[in-house]
Write an enzyme that holds these catalytic residues in place. Structure first.
Site, PDB file in Angstrom:
ATOM      1  N   HIS A   1       0.803  -1.218   0.000  1.00 50.05           N
ATOM      2  CA  HIS A   1       0.000   0.000   0.000  1.00 50.05           C
ATOM      3  C   HIS A   1       0.841   1.276   0.000  1.00 50.05           C
ATOM      4  CE1 HIS A   1      -3.719   2.164   0.005  1.00 50.05           C
ATOM      5  NE2 HIS A   1      -3.169   2.997   0.860  1.00 50.05           N
TER       6      HIS A   1
ATOM      7  N   TYR B   1       1.633   5.248  -2.568  1.00 51.63           N
ATOM      8  CA  TYR B   1       1.988   6.632  -2.246  1.00 51.63           C
ATOM      9  C   TYR B   1       3.394   6.981  -2.717  1.00 51.63           C
ATOM     10  CZ  TYR B   1      -2.425   6.840  -0.028  1.00 51.63           C
ATOM     11  OH  TYR B   1      -3.774   6.823   0.152  1.00 51.63           O
TER      12      TYR B   1
ATOM     13  N   HIS C   1      -9.706   0.357 -10.715  1.00 52.64           N
ATOM     14  CA  HIS C   1      -9.257   1.375  -9.767  1.00 52.64           C
ATOM     15  C   HIS C   1      -7.763   1.618  -9.904  1.00 52.64           C
ATOM     16  CE1 HIS C   1      -8.424   3.474  -6.016  1.00 52.64           C
ATOM     17  NE2 HIS C   1      -7.570   2.509  -5.693  1.00 52.64           N
ATOM     18  N   PHE C   2      -7.012   0.544  -9.995  1.00 49.53           N
ATOM     19  CA  PHE C   2      -5.556   0.602 -10.131  1.00 49.53           C
ATOM     20  C   PHE C   2      -5.153   1.403 -11.372  1.00 49.53           C
ATOM     21  CE2 PHE C   2      -1.430  -1.744 -10.728  1.00 49.53           C
ATOM     22  CZ  PHE C   2      -0.895  -1.457  -9.473  1.00 49.53           C
ATOM     23  N   HIS C   3      -5.928   1.225 -12.451  1.00 51.42           N
ATOM     24  CA  HIS C   3      -5.605   1.932 -13.695  1.00 51.42           C
ATOM     25  C   HIS C   3      -6.013   3.404 -13.646  1.00 51.42           C
ATOM     26  CE1 HIS C   3      -4.817  -2.078 -15.305  1.00 51.42           C
ATOM     27  NE2 HIS C   3      -4.180  -1.465 -16.281  1.00 51.42           N
TER      28      HIS C   3
ATOM     29  N   ARG D   1     -10.919 -10.791 -11.053  1.00 50.58           N
ATOM     30  CA  ARG D   1      -9.664 -10.117 -11.353  1.00 50.58           C
ATOM     31  C   ARG D   1      -8.667 -11.129 -11.919  1.00 50.58           C
ATOM     32  NH1 ARG D   1      -6.140  -7.158  -6.573  1.00 50.58           N
ATOM     33  NH2 ARG D   1      -4.582  -6.131  -7.889  1.00 50.58           N
ATOM     34  N   ARG D   2      -7.811 -10.655 -12.808  1.00 44.80           N
ATOM     35  CA  ARG D   2      -6.681 -11.451 -13.316  1.00 44.80           C
ATOM     36  C   ARG D   2      -7.101 -12.671 -14.137  1.00 44.80           C
ATOM     37  NH1 ARG D   2      -4.663 -11.177  -7.678  1.00 44.80           N
ATOM     38  NH2 ARG D   2      -3.066  -9.564  -7.538  1.00 44.80           N
TER      39      ARG D   2
END
Length: 548
Positions: free
Chosen positions: A222, A226, A373-375, A438-439
């Site tokens: 996580h 950041y 979300h990641f993208h 996912r994946r």
């Protein structure tokens, strides 16, 4: 006053070495991403017995780890050289050693992935096992980044000694915060690779504790987000104001937000493990609360940015609630492309709150919503800001200029990226709400009817991904032009000045004894008891898998 200051050529060469590796990773990882979405559409089969998950691993590792780490270190080295002065020979040598170690590690890991000896995805969870060379390569990447980070910190210490009693340059301070965050966070992934996965893959131990391994990964995983975001925030806070002709709203607010990101981004890994057994619900709740604390510096950032934009617009005669919006320099790619990234962070941040919420996470956990979300976060907000940085940083370091023609092409590239990502990420979010995993590729769906239901979303992802690949081709063309073919000249390295009305920066913000003590306390509070508990009382499935 002439504000042009040139980064020392020796430091520029070091920074550019990192940029070359970063953009090579973008090219290879982007092509793997295109293959991924084509396969997932059900309309394309990979040739030469290449596996879907092999391509997925290439895409995740090269873009999520290699591109970001090399770009960020190169950018931060250039930032420190520009704002705190030319590196000493010792610090520059440390930077080169770190770069070489990272590059060797990257090559080792990449070769194993391409040989299908490390198809373990971006998260490399046990019981998936890679070749030991892959794990050793990852270790070298981390160690090399520590050496490069040490060069940044040593220059900061040297500068602080020279200006006793005064705050360091804002961008240098931000680079150091991000470097410290990275070093502390990577202790987790280094521990699981060195003491669990590497011995396991060498056959030195029979089992690994899967729950411990995943916990150590997410202790790192996580704050990694950041580590990606803070360089973008550096540009938003301290560089974009200069580009648009404004001033930084508040130096102390910017520093305080970075301190808060350091404190609240690390002890929150459990919110990625909300559905896992072996971790007490009370400790998960504590880390969810700490996760939501990160909203505070994010809102501080949004306030500071739009205060800067509004003050600039008013100074240009804007009236009304949103009149300032029209006064912004939309024809300048150095501003427009990162601004698209800023806007994308609004839905991206909202999605992050859903992911971190114990209740709503149950709906989207392990679905392709998470990938969408990641993208939005990394692949849009962060990457578009990185592109915006590259449009002035690369020509500054190579002694060339951003021509009007390349500037136009850069704006087109940003628009193409926004369109492609809106289609692809939107389809991922929608399919995730319907339960699409996912994946997974089209051929791995267990339920044939569900696979048919998801076909329109898979095709939309393929369309969006193809548009994104066009954007990658454009940015690579621009990068090559700015490196080798653009006219020679002097491109400004923009560094913003603080507004006249801003409060004086309190020196307590650079009292590292306070902030590192609080950080250590938060980590110990969040992890010590649950970590000991999972080692002593973990569920049977967490106690490891045999090496077959």
């Amino acid at each position: 006053m002439n504000s042009f200051v040139q980064v020392d050529k020796r430091d520029a060469k070091l920074a550019m070495a990192h940029m070359y590796v970063a953009f090579i990773a973008l090219a290879l990882g982007g092509f793997a991403g295109l293959l991924q979405v084509l396969v997932r559409s059900g309309k394309y089969t990979l040739p030469f017995n290449i596996g879907y998950y092999q391509v997925l691993t290439v895409h995740g590792v090269l873009l999520g780890l290699v591109l970001t780490t090399f770009f960020i270190l190169g950018f931060q080295l250039a930032v420190v050289s520009r704002t705190s002065g030319t590196f000493t020979a010792k610090s520059r040598m440390m930077g080169w050693i770190g770069f070489i170690v990272m590059t060797i590690g990257t090559a080792m890991a990449a070769v194993m992935i391409l040989l299908n000896e490390a198809t373990v995805l971006y998260t490399f969870y046990a019981p998936l096992m890679a070749h030991w060379i892959f794990y050793l390569g990852l270790t070298l990447v981390v160690v090399g980044s520590w050496i490069g980070g040490a060069a940044i910190i040593s220059e900061y210490i040297r500068f602080r000694k020279a200006i006793k009693g005064k705050p360091s340059p804002l961008l240098t301070f931000m680079a150091v915060i991000n470097t410290v965050l990275w070093i502390v966070a990577t202790l987790g992934v280094a521990a699981t690779v060195l003491f669990q996965l590497l011995p396991w893959s060498l056959g030195l131990v029979e089992r690994v504790d899967v729950l411990v391994s995943r916990t150590l990964f997410w202790y790192f995983g996580h704050p990694l987000v950041y580590f990606w975001l803070l360089p973008a925030y550096m540009a938003w806070y301290a560089i974009i104001p200069k580009i648009i002709g404004a001033k930084i709203f508040s130096d102390s607010l910017a520093r305080m937000s970075f301190v808060l990101f350091l404190l609240f981004s690390i002890p929150v890994g459990f919110h990625h493990q909300l559905v896992e057994p072996g971790i007490d619900a009370g400790w998960k709740f504590l880390q969810v609360v700490l996760t939501f604390m990160v909203v505070i510096p994010s809102l501080m950032t949004a306030f500071a940015l739009f205060a800067t934009f509004e003050q600039f617009g008013r100074s240009k005669g804007a009236t009304g609630l949103f009149g300032w919006f029209r006064k912004l320099p939309w024809g300048d790619a150095r501003f427009t492309v990162p601004f698209i990234g800023m806007v994308a962070f609004i839905p991206a941040g909202a999605g992050g709150l859903i992911n971190a919420s114990n209740q709503m996470n149950q709906v989207v956990h392990n679905t392709i919503w998470v990938t969408g979300h990641f993208h939005l976060t990394l692949a849009t907000s962060v990457v578009l800001t990185f592109f915006g940085i590259a449009y002035w940083l690369i020509p500054h370091l190579t002694g060339r200029i951003l021509t009007p023609q390349i500037n136009k092409l850069a704006i087109i590239q940003g628009i193409i990226w926004a369109i492609g990502m809106s289609i692809m990420s939107g389809a991922m979010h929608a399919a995730g709400l319907l339960g699409a995993p996912r994946r997974s590729s089209f051929s791995t769906y267990g339920d044939a009817q569900q696979a048919l239901d998801w076909i329109p979303y898979q095709i939309a992802q393929a369309v969006g991904g193809s548009i994104l690949f066009l954007g990658i081709v454009l940015i690579l063309y621009i990068f090559i032009q700015l490196c080798f073919f653009a006219p020679k000249g002097q491109e400004e390295f923009p560094v913003g000045e603080v507004a006249d009305h801003a409060e004086e920066t309190p020196m307590v913000l650079e009292n590292w004894k306070i902030w590192l003590t609080i950080l250590t306390a938060l980590i110990l509070i969040a992890y010590t008891v649950p970590f000991l508990d999972m080692i002593q009382n973990g569920p049977p499935g967490s106690k490891g898998y045999k090496l077959w």
